[in-house]
Motif scaffolding. Structure first.
Motif, PDB file in Angstrom:
ATOM      1  N   SER A  80      32.860 -28.392  18.380  1.00  0.00           N
ATOM      2  CA  SER A  80      33.307 -30.151  18.382  1.00  0.00           C
ATOM      3  C   SER A  80      34.470 -30.023  17.734  1.00  0.00           C
ATOM      4  O   SER A  80      35.164 -29.248  16.997  1.00  0.00           O
ATOM      5  N   ILE A 109      29.354 -31.293  34.160  1.00  0.00           N
ATOM      6  CA  ILE A 109      30.410 -31.580  33.303  1.00  0.00           C
ATOM      7  C   ILE A 109      29.382 -31.403  32.430  1.00  0.00           C
ATOM      8  O   ILE A 109      29.266 -31.505  30.634  1.00  0.00           O
ATOM      9  N   LEU A 117      35.641 -32.527  24.025  1.00  0.00           N
ATOM     10  CA  LEU A 117      37.084 -32.741  24.508  1.00  0.00           C
ATOM     11  C   LEU A 117      38.198 -32.572  23.627  1.00  0.00           C
ATOM     12  O   LEU A 117      38.205 -32.854  22.335  1.00  0.00           O
ATOM     13  N   ASP A 164      38.265 -27.327  33.187  1.00  0.00           N
ATOM     14  CA  ASP A 164      39.100 -27.675  32.144  1.00  0.00           C
ATOM     15  C   ASP A 164      39.468 -29.430  32.474  1.00  0.00           C
ATOM     16  O   ASP A 164      39.546 -30.361  31.753  1.00  0.00           O
ATOM     17  N   VAL A 181      42.891 -36.801  28.841  1.00  0.00           N
ATOM     18  CA  VAL A 181      41.240 -35.903  28.664  1.00  0.00           C
ATOM     19  C   VAL A 181      41.462 -34.651  29.238  1.00  0.00           C
ATOM     20  O   VAL A 181      41.149 -34.633  30.833  1.00  0.00           O
ATOM     21  N   LYS A 182      41.189 -33.450  29.013  1.00  0.00           N
ATOM     22  CA  LYS A 182      40.681 -32.241  29.461  1.00  0.00           C
ATOM     23  C   LYS A 182      39.217 -32.292  28.549  1.00  0.00           C
ATOM     24  O   LYS A 182      39.827 -32.114  27.157  1.00  0.00           O
ATOM     25  N   PHE A 183      38.648 -30.531  29.252  1.00  0.00           N
ATOM     26  CA  PHE A 183      37.882 -29.894  28.360  1.00  0.00           C
ATOM     27  C   PHE A 183      38.571 -29.176  27.309  1.00  0.00           C
ATOM     28  O   PHE A 183      39.640 -28.603  27.652  1.00  0.00           O
ATOM     29  N   ARG A 184      38.149 -28.926  26.295  1.00  0.00           N
ATOM     30  CA  ARG A 184      38.968 -27.847  24.986  1.00  0.00           C
ATOM     31  C   ARG A 184      38.706 -26.978  26.011  1.00  0.00           C
ATOM     32  O   ARG A 184      37.382 -25.911  25.645  1.00  0.00           O
ATOM     33  N   ARG A 216      42.158 -33.998  24.184  1.00  0.00           N
ATOM     34  CA  ARG A 216      42.755 -35.752  24.024  1.00  0.00           C
ATOM     35  C   ARG A 216      45.402 -35.741  23.832  1.00  0.00           C
ATOM     36  O   ARG A 216      45.356 -34.914  22.370  1.00  0.00           O
ATOM     37  N   PRO A 238      37.629 -33.664  33.164  1.00  0.00           N
ATOM     38  CA  PRO A 238      38.141 -34.841  32.515  1.00  0.00           C
ATOM     39  C   PRO A 238      38.974 -35.956  33.193  1.00  0.00           C
ATOM     40  O   PRO A 238      38.770 -37.192  32.998  1.00  0.00           O
ATOM     41  N   GLU A 239      39.826 -35.417  33.962  1.00  0.00           N
ATOM     42  CA  GLU A 239      40.819 -36.351  34.357  1.00  0.00           C
ATOM     43  C   GLU A 239      40.557 -36.836  35.492  1.00  0.00           C
ATOM     44  O   GLU A 239      41.709 -38.187  35.789  1.00  0.00           O
ATOM     45  N   SER A 284      30.269 -28.998  29.073  1.00  0.00           N
ATOM     46  CA  SER A 284      30.307 -29.738  27.623  1.00  0.00           C
ATOM     47  C   SER A 284      29.234 -29.060  26.180  1.00  0.00           C
ATOM     48  O   SER A 284      29.517 -28.771  25.581  1.00  0.00           O
TER      49      SER A 284
END
Length: 199
Positions: A34, A21, A37, A88, A53-56, A39, A91-92, A25
């Protein structure tokens, strides 16, 4: 039992996967900037909204009027790699830990889809949405909305702890072999406009 398993498994996964993670990131900040994340409000159990929430995975690109460009134009090779490996989605696990999602269940879609479901399709909101689900291991984005919803409802009618474990194991296989990642020529699934629009 399901909630206890979700809590313990997501907590353990977050701890074990924390190095990955952290690396993801860093890579996102380096490649896309930036925020790291993404959302978005999604419907949870009984349609109650929560912040998923996920990774962009996409860059911020807009037209001359300030409107976001289509997904295909904002997606990068780096973002595609994140999606193809399902990194991605990591983060969930935070949503699962908080009780907003489950490890297994129908995927949380968009809030604007809620009034478009038939009564049968709306059954997908009788349980917490999942990081993975029956539809994800039986076609994922490679099947139609109608097919996806039928699989979601089948899961609702047949859910069990044993079935959840089966889905989790098959999800790992899908991720490793990068199966059924996207629908035909779409970067993401095309917009759902109601069942009548698909006939």
């Amino acid at each position: 039992m399901k909630r206890a398993f979700d809590f313990l498994a997501s907590l353990m996964a977050l701890i074990l996967l924390s190095p990955i993670i952290a690396i993801v990131s860093y890579k996102i900040r380096k490649n896309l900037g930036s925020p790291v994340l993404f959302r978005q409000q999604r419907p949870g159990k009984d349609g109650k909204p929560f912040q998923m929430v996920k990774f962009r995975t996409m860059k911020d690109a807009v037209d001359k009027d300030g409107n976001a460009l289509p997904d295909a134009e904002r997606m990068t090779d780096f973002g595609n790699k994140l999606r193809n490996t399902s990194l991605d989605e990591l983060p969930e696990l935070l949503n699962v830990l908080k009780g907003e999602m489950s490890l297994v269940g129908p995927r949380p879609l968009l809030m604007q889809y809620l009034p478009l479901y038939t009564a049968e399709q709306a059954k997908r909101h009788e349980v917490r949405p999942g990081v993975t689900g029956w539809a994800q291991i039986n076609g994922r984005n490679a099947i139609s909305w109608e097919g996806k919803f039928k699989l979601d409802v089948w899961y609702i009618d047949n859910q069990s702890f044993a079935l959840d474990i089966k889905i989790l194991f098959r999800t790992v296989k899908k991720v490793l072999f990068k199966e059924d990642i996207s629908a035909s020529d779409h970067v993401t699934m095309p917009e759902f406009k109601g069942s009548n629009s698909e006939k």
